[in-house]
Motif scaffolding. Sequence first.
Motif, PDB file in Angstrom:
ATOM      1  N   UNK A 156     -14.991 -20.804  -1.860  1.00 40.31           N
ATOM      2  CA  UNK A 156     -13.970 -21.502  -2.647  1.00 40.31           C
ATOM      3  C   UNK A 156     -13.912 -20.804  -3.995  1.00 40.31           C
ATOM      4  N   UNK A 157     -12.858 -20.017  -4.179  1.00 34.69           N
ATOM      5  CA  UNK A 157     -12.762 -19.156  -5.357  1.00 34.69           C
ATOM      6  C   UNK A 157     -12.395 -19.921  -6.621  1.00 34.69           C
ATOM      7  N   UNK A 160      -5.018 -20.162  -3.753  1.00 27.74           N
ATOM      8  CA  UNK A 160      -4.204 -21.255  -3.186  1.00 27.74           C
ATOM      9  C   UNK A 160      -4.440 -22.591  -3.884  1.00 27.74           C
ATOM     10  N   UNK A 161      -5.207 -22.584  -4.987  1.00 30.75           N
ATOM     11  CA  UNK A 161      -5.740 -23.827  -5.542  1.00 30.75           C
ATOM     12  C   UNK A 161      -4.684 -24.856  -5.938  1.00 30.75           C
ATOM     13  N   UNK A 162      -4.918 -26.088  -5.495  1.00 33.38           N
ATOM     14  CA  UNK A 162      -4.084 -27.253  -5.839  1.00 33.38           C
ATOM     15  C   UNK A 162      -2.618 -27.041  -5.482  1.00 33.38           C
ATOM     16  N   UNK A 163      -2.341 -26.121  -4.548  1.00 33.49           N
ATOM     17  CA  UNK A 163      -0.953 -25.875  -4.163  1.00 33.49           C
ATOM     18  C   UNK A 163      -0.757 -25.980  -2.653  1.00 33.49           C
ATOM     19  N   UNK A 164      -1.706 -26.611  -1.960  1.00 38.03           N
ATOM     20  CA  UNK A 164      -1.505 -26.803  -0.519  1.00 38.03           C
ATOM     21  C   UNK A 164      -0.277 -27.697  -0.302  1.00 38.03           C
ATOM     22  N   UNK A 165      -0.001 -28.566  -1.260  1.00 38.77           N
ATOM     23  CA  UNK A 165       1.179 -29.433  -1.181  1.00 38.77           C
ATOM     24  C   UNK A 165       2.475 -28.648  -1.293  1.00 38.77           C
ATOM     25  N   UNK A 219      -6.535 -15.535  -1.828  1.00 40.09           N
ATOM     26  CA  UNK A 219      -7.908 -16.037  -1.810  1.00 40.09           C
ATOM     27  C   UNK A 219      -7.890 -17.559  -1.672  1.00 40.09           C
ATOM     28  N   UNK A 220      -8.784 -18.051  -0.821  1.00 43.36           N
ATOM     29  CA  UNK A 220      -8.913 -19.498  -0.657  1.00 43.36           C
ATOM     30  C   UNK A 220      -9.502 -20.107  -1.929  1.00 43.36           C
ATOM     31  N   UNK A 221      -8.816 -21.102  -2.476  1.00 38.86           N
ATOM     32  CA  UNK A 221      -9.325 -21.840  -3.629  1.00 38.86           C
ATOM     33  C   UNK A 221      -8.710 -23.226  -3.590  1.00 38.86           C
ATOM     34  N   UNK A 222      -9.415 -24.199  -4.181  1.00 42.51           N
ATOM     35  CA  UNK A 222      -8.932 -25.586  -4.109  1.00 42.51           C
ATOM     36  C   UNK A 222      -8.746 -26.247  -5.480  1.00 42.51           C
ATOM     37  N   UNK A 254      -8.658 -14.638   4.229  1.00 46.27           N
ATOM     38  CA  UNK A 254      -8.330 -15.646   3.212  1.00 46.27           C
ATOM     39  C   UNK A 254      -9.561 -16.505   2.873  1.00 46.27           C
ATOM     40  N   UNK A 255     -10.315 -16.882   3.897  1.00 47.60           N
ATOM     41  CA  UNK A 255     -11.473 -17.745   3.642  1.00 47.60           C
ATOM     42  C   UNK A 255     -12.594 -17.000   2.906  1.00 47.60           C
ATOM     43  N   UNK A 256     -12.751 -15.704   3.233  1.00 45.62           N
ATOM     44  CA  UNK A 256     -13.974 -15.066   2.762  1.00 45.62           C
ATOM     45  C   UNK A 256     -13.816 -13.638   2.254  1.00 45.62           C
TER      46      UNK A 256
END
Length: 407
Positions: free
Chosen positions: A71-72, A303-308, A329-332, A393-395
């Motif tokens: 989680x970047x 991708x952080x906080x933009x899955x919506x 990069x995967x990020x939340x 994307x995950x890693x």
Amino acid sequence: MITRRRWLYGLGMAVGATLPARAEAAAQAAGQNTAQQGAPNKPLALADYEPRSMLRVQQTQVEKSRFPAIDFHTHISVSAKSEKGIELAAERKYLGTANELLAVMERKNIRAMVNLTGGFDSGLRDAITKYDKAFPGRFYSFTEPSYSKFRQPDYPRVQADAIVQAHRDGARGLKILKTLGLYLRENIISGTLVKIDDPRFDPMWDACGQLQMPVAIHVSDPVAFFTPTDRFNERYEELSNHPDWSFHDHDFPSNAALLEARNRVMARHPKTRFVVLHVGNFSEDLANVSQNLDRFPNMSVDTAARVGELGRQPRTARKFFDKYQDRILFGTDATPHGDEFPQQVFNDELYEIYYRFFETEDEYFDYAPAKVPPQGRWRIYGIDLPEPILRKVYYENAARSLGINVE
Ligand SMILES: [Zn+2]
């Protein structure tokens, strides 16, 4: 004259505490209980509206990511003292203990978390000791600029030297919050706003390039935050809940001006790698993000906080992931105990939503663990990425960016 509130009340779409109370009083006066709110001709406050979807479609629970994830984009620590959006103290406040985080990481297949807000000086060293060094390979900390020193005449050199020292202390990159462009002013908390491409930061960007430290940069915000908070605003409820998130009016630059200043920085520092957070800070317009990725080989996105946002345009998003699979990069934006912002609260459910979006074809599901969608009233669709893209994307993309081994 009719006030905006009164007018919204008339439409039955008010947000906030006062109006539901008024609706309740009106219902009681009519001899009804509140359960009947919303019956024909009775106003229903927008904040009370919680429609349940009657759609019967595939529901997949993805408990673990198919491949180990980094989680970047997380916030494990924050500055102990801030004023008007500026972090002023080196001292850190910790939002979650390492053991508490590791338990969720174990359950969700997260190999490592990147703590972007690691701070600077003694605070950074403290964060690195508590997390990165105590649990090697599980936590990586980034440093941040010391804006409290901005008034020093030799600030450009002092800040560049601080990056070199942070690198020695173990920082893996530099994080820029939207402080730059939206909060930092000539006299730190007063005066005119300092531009993102202000030349006083040039030595800092160059130091990152020389040390191969990625710059995780957040500029601007959702484009709706730059438009009036009115009935046309798709984030009306979110902005009503957080009025200070609005950058409409005052002396704030436009979203376009902020992005242009950021682009000038990327153009001027081609040897410095920039991870432009929140899908290049313009996930509402993936064509624009794509253009910039094509223009700037030193740019990637998270991708952080933009899955919506990604999930409400699944076909465009899927093409975007296909084309830029090496640069996403995967990020939340995960924040331990960040319950006030459900789209980024660090918990099992949040990760399951991202995994479901990446890995399934599920339709019309919630993008945040919340009763009411917190960013806007819509739902999302999965994009079912193939395994090679999931791995990247995950890693793999994050591992390359951080300079750690890809297995
Ligand atoms: Zn963040």
